[in-house]
Design a protein around this motif. Structure first.
Motif, PDB file in Angstrom:
ATOM      1  N   THR A   7       0.861  -1.179   0.000  1.00 12.54           N
ATOM      2  CA  THR A   7       0.000   0.000   0.000  1.00 12.54           C
ATOM      3  C   THR A   7       0.893   1.222   0.000  1.00 12.54           C
ATOM      4  OG1 THR A   7      -1.829   1.152   1.073  1.00 12.54           O
ATOM      5  CG2 THR A   7      -0.253   0.077   2.522  1.00 12.54           C
ATOM      6  N   ALA A   8       0.481   2.251  -0.721  1.00 15.47           N
ATOM      7  CA  ALA A   8       1.299   3.456  -0.829  1.00 15.47           C
ATOM      8  C   ALA A   8       1.157   4.352   0.391  1.00 15.47           C
ATOM      9  CB  ALA A   8       0.933   4.227  -2.094  1.00 15.47           C
ATOM     10  N   VAL A   9      -0.032   4.368   0.994  1.00 13.56           N
ATOM     11  CA  VAL A   9      -0.296   5.268   2.120  1.00 13.56           C
ATOM     12  C   VAL A   9      -0.683   4.434   3.337  1.00 13.56           C
ATOM     13  CG1 VAL A   9      -1.705   7.189   2.947  1.00 13.56           C
ATOM     14  CG2 VAL A   9      -1.079   7.058   0.530  1.00 13.56           C
ATOM     15  N   THR A  10       0.020   4.653   4.457  1.00 15.65           N
ATOM     16  CA  THR A  10      -0.285   3.902   5.674  1.00 15.65           C
ATOM     17  C   THR A  10      -0.731   4.794   6.827  1.00 15.65           C
ATOM     18  OG1 THR A  10       2.011   3.979   6.399  1.00 15.65           O
ATOM     19  CG2 THR A  10       1.339   2.071   5.074  1.00 15.65           C
ATOM     20  N   ALA A  11      -0.578   6.118   6.709  1.00 14.71           N
ATOM     21  CA  ALA A  11      -0.967   7.033   7.788  1.00 14.71           C
ATOM     22  C   ALA A  11      -2.013   8.012   7.276  1.00 14.71           C
ATOM     23  CB  ALA A  11       0.242   7.788   8.313  1.00 14.71           C
ATOM     24  N   PHE A  12      -3.067   8.177   8.057  1.00 16.50           N
ATOM     25  CA  PHE A  12      -4.159   9.076   7.705  1.00 16.50           C
ATOM     26  C   PHE A  12      -4.430  10.000   8.886  1.00 16.50           C
ATOM     27  CE2 PHE A  12      -4.606   5.239   5.274  1.00 16.50           C
ATOM     28  CZ  PHE A  12      -4.923   5.680   4.003  1.00 16.50           C
ATOM     29  N   CYS A  13      -4.788  11.234   8.576  1.00 19.17           N
ATOM     30  CA  CYS A  13      -4.991  12.235   9.625  1.00 19.17           C
ATOM     31  C   CYS A  13      -6.429  12.358  10.076  1.00 19.17           C
ATOM     32  CB  CYS A  13      -4.511  13.608   9.136  1.00 19.17           C
ATOM     33  SG  CYS A  13      -2.734  13.666   8.907  1.00 19.17           S
TER      34      CYS A  13
END
Length: 181
Positions: A7-13
């Protein structure tokens, strides 16, 4: 089969957090994704919307044409860091000087790395978690809190005209008649 994914994105705000996963499995014809929050999917490419803050492990199970199974779990892969920073004040109105203490929900404090409170009166910014501030002039003040979470998310929340101060009333007493018997 050999199960694998990325997965390219692992952190979300913030929530909802839409995560996509690329299936890199070899020699497989069926799949089962487990997204760590109780939801799952049997699509080849994984996609999931996280609705709550938290840390989630993701599992992909790959099945071959002959029924053989392999799985891979990436522990604590997805981090959704959305603390509630809707602050409250101990006193929202009163006579000057007005002392008031600001706070956010206790459950959110552990997720926050830094604070910047702007009290709306031109005073210095406070970096305390729950600061007390003294309002010394009569007016309405908008208060803004900016935070950086431990995972690097920058969040801001403002309450417009939240603090209202005024002058202490002056009592004036008159009596009639003014001379004694």
């Amino acid at each position: 089969p050999v199960a694998d994914f990325s997965t390219a994105v692992t952190a979300f705000c913030d929530t909802p957090a839409n995560a996509t996963f690329q299936n890199l499995s070899q020699q497989s014809s069926a799949w089962k994704w487990r997204f760590g929050d109780g939801d799952s999917s049997t699509l080849e490419q994984g996609s999931h919307t996280y609705l709550a803050a938290g840390t989630y492990s993701v599992t992909l199970e790959a099945v071959s044409d002959k029924g053989c199974v392999d799985s891979v779990t990436k522990k604590d892969l997805i981090k959704v860091d959305a603390p509630d920073i809707r602050f409250k004040a101990s006193n929202g109105y009163g006579c000057v000087p007005l002392n008031t203490t600001f706070s956010i929900p206790a459950a959110s404090q552990a997720d926050i790395a830094s604070y910047a409170w702007d009290f709306g009166d031109g005073s210095a910014v406070s970096t305390q978690a729950s600061p007390t501030h003294n309002y010394s002039t009569e007016s309405s003040f908008s208060v803004t809190l900016q935070v950086v979470t431990k995972s690097g998310c920058k969040l801001s929340f403002t309450r417009a005209n939240y603090i209202n101060t005024g002058a202490k009333p002056t009592a004036k007493v008159t009596a009639t008649p003014t001379d004694a018997c």
